[in-house]
Design a protein around this motif. Structure first.
Motif, short mmCIF file in Angstrom:
data_model
loop_
_atom_site.label_atom_id
_atom_site.label_comp_id
_atom_site.label_asym_id
_atom_site.label_seq_id
_atom_site.Cartn_x
_atom_site.Cartn_y
_atom_site.Cartn_z
N PRO A 1 0.84 -1.17 0.02
CA PRO A 1 0.13 -0.30 0.10
C PRO A 1 0.76 1.42 0.07
N LEU A 2 1.48 1.33 -1.09
CA LEU A 2 2.61 2.69 -1.17
C LEU A 2 1.99 3.89 -1.03
N GLY A 3 0.86 4.19 -1.46
CA GLY A 3 0.27 5.58 -1.35
C GLY A 3 0.03 5.61 0.09
N LEU A 4 -0.51 4.99 0.94
CA LEU A 4 -0.82 5.05 2.26
C LEU A 4 0.33 5.06 3.02
N LEU A 5 1.79 4.48 2.54
CA LEU A 5 2.98 4.49 3.36
C LEU A 5 3.53 5.94 3.09
N TYR A 6 3.08 6.80 1.91
CA TYR A 6 3.74 7.93 1.76
C TYR A 6 2.76 8.89 2.77
N VAL A 7 1.52 8.70 2.99
CA VAL A 7 0.60 9.36 3.67
C VAL A 7 1.19 9.11 5.19
N ALA A 8 1.51 7.88 5.50
CA ALA A 8 1.86 7.77 7.04
C ALA A 8 2.97 8.71 7.40
N ALA A 9 3.90 8.52 6.21
CA ALA A 9 5.31 9.27 6.70
C ALA A 9 5.17 10.75 6.71
N SER A 10 4.16 11.24 6.03
CA SER A 10 3.86 12.78 6.17
C SER A 10 3.23 12.91 7.52
N ILE A 11 2.41 12.21 8.08
CA ILE A 11 1.56 12.17 9.46
C ILE A 11 2.77 11.94 10.49
N ARG A 12 3.46 11.17 10.34
CA ARG A 12 4.65 10.90 11.40
C ARG A 12 5.61 12.02 11.42
N GLU A 13 5.89 12.78 10.34
CA GLU A 13 6.64 13.98 10.31
C GLU A 13 6.17 14.93 11.30
N GLY B 1 -8.14 6.01 8.17
CA GLY B 1 -8.08 6.38 7.00
C GLY B 1 -7.92 5.27 5.69
N ILE B 2 -8.86 5.25 4.80
CA ILE B 2 -8.82 4.11 3.78
C ILE B 2 -8.50 4.95 2.47
N GLY B 3 -7.81 4.00 1.87
CA GLY B 3 -7.27 4.12 0.39
C GLY B 3 -8.46 3.27 -0.36
N ILE B 4 -9.15 4.09 -1.19
CA ILE B 4 -10.26 3.00 -1.85
C ILE B 4 -10.15 3.34 -3.43
N TYR B 5 -10.43 1.97 -4.00
CA TYR B 5 -10.65 1.91 -5.26
C TYR B 5 -12.16 1.63 -5.42
N THR B 6 -12.79 1.78 -6.83
CA THR B 6 -14.26 1.83 -7.05
C THR B 6 -14.30 0.08 -6.52
N CYS B 7 -13.35 -0.88 -7.09
CA CYS B 7 -13.74 -2.25 -6.88
C CYS B 7 -13.78 -2.62 -5.35
N ASN B 8 -13.29 -1.78 -4.44
CA ASN B 8 -13.29 -2.30 -2.92
C ASN B 8 -14.18 -1.31 -2.31
N TYR B 9 -14.96 -0.27 -2.83
CA TYR B 9 -15.83 0.56 -2.29
C TYR B 9 -16.71 -0.16 -1.17
N GLY C 1 -7.98 8.22 -2.71
CA GLY C 1 -7.66 7.18 -3.63
C GLY C 1 -8.32 7.52 -5.00
N ALA C 2 -8.52 6.84 -5.84
CA ALA C 2 -9.35 6.88 -7.04
C ALA C 2 -10.68 6.93 -7.07
N HIS C 3 -11.39 6.19 -6.43
CA HIS C 3 -12.85 6.53 -6.14
C HIS C 3 -13.24 7.61 -5.53
N VAL D 1 -14.61 12.59 5.70
CA VAL D 1 -13.60 13.49 4.89
C VAL D 1 -13.14 12.68 3.69
N VAL D 2 -13.28 13.35 2.75
CA VAL D 2 -12.64 13.09 1.48
C VAL D 2 -11.36 13.86 1.02
N ILE D 3 -10.41 13.38 0.78
CA ILE D 3 -9.02 13.91 0.07
C ILE D 3 -8.89 13.48 -1.24
#
Length: 156
Positions: A24-36, A65-73, A96-98, A112-114
């Motif tokens: 879950p690379l996108g979430l790992l980027y977000v996690a790093a920003s939060i940890r900072e 926080g959840i990273g969502i694609y349409t297939c896992n909505y 995410g994309a959805h 909340v939607v980002i």
């Protein structure tokens, strides 16, 4: 609210032959920003995990926080219900994309939607959350200076 915890959740990918292939690379980027920001954050990767383990893997948090694609909505809505059963006062953020494509509709089920890249916009949400005055939709353009984006928190 000074001290709080964040749990970022990577839901299973039901249409994938093996959903453990992609970290879950996108979430790992977000996690790093939060940890900072000095905030306790963890990642719950639910891929290939049986549903009976989800609640334990997710655990308690003030913000989920959840990273969502349409297939896992629809699975993400199920995960939201688990999160709310653990902490009914929690805030549910999604990206995410959805949610980026269908932000207004997504707000029917989440707080909340980002939209777009969340690496830096999550910091704005966290600052607003600390002030007790956050918005429902955060929409930021991709960062122009990639050196400002934290390295993914692969240890999570």
């Amino acid at each position: 609210m000074e001290k709080f915890e964040v749990c970022l959740i990577s839901p299973p990918q039901p249409n994938s032959l093996d959903d453990r292939l992609d970290a879950p690379l996108g979430l790992l980027y977000v996690a790093a920003s939060i940890r900072e920001m000095g905030i306790k954050v963890r990642v719950a990767d639910l891929s290939s995990q049986p549903r009976k383990r989800w609640k334990d893997l997710i655990g308690y948090a003030d913000i989920y926080g959840i990273g969502i694609y349409t297939c896992n909505y629809n699975i993400s809505k199920e995960i939201k219900n688990i999160c709310k059963s653990i902490n009914p006062k929690s805030i549910m953020i999604v990206g995410g994309a959805h949610p980026t494509a269908l932000s207004e509709e997504t707000l029917d089920n989440f707080d909340v939607v980002i939209k777009g890249e969340a690496d830096l916009s999550i910091k704005k949400f966290i600052a607003d959350f600390k002030d007790g005055n956050y918005k429902n939709i955060y929409d930021f353009n991709p960062p122009q200076n990639l050196d400002k984006v934290a390295i993914p928190a692969r240890d999570l």
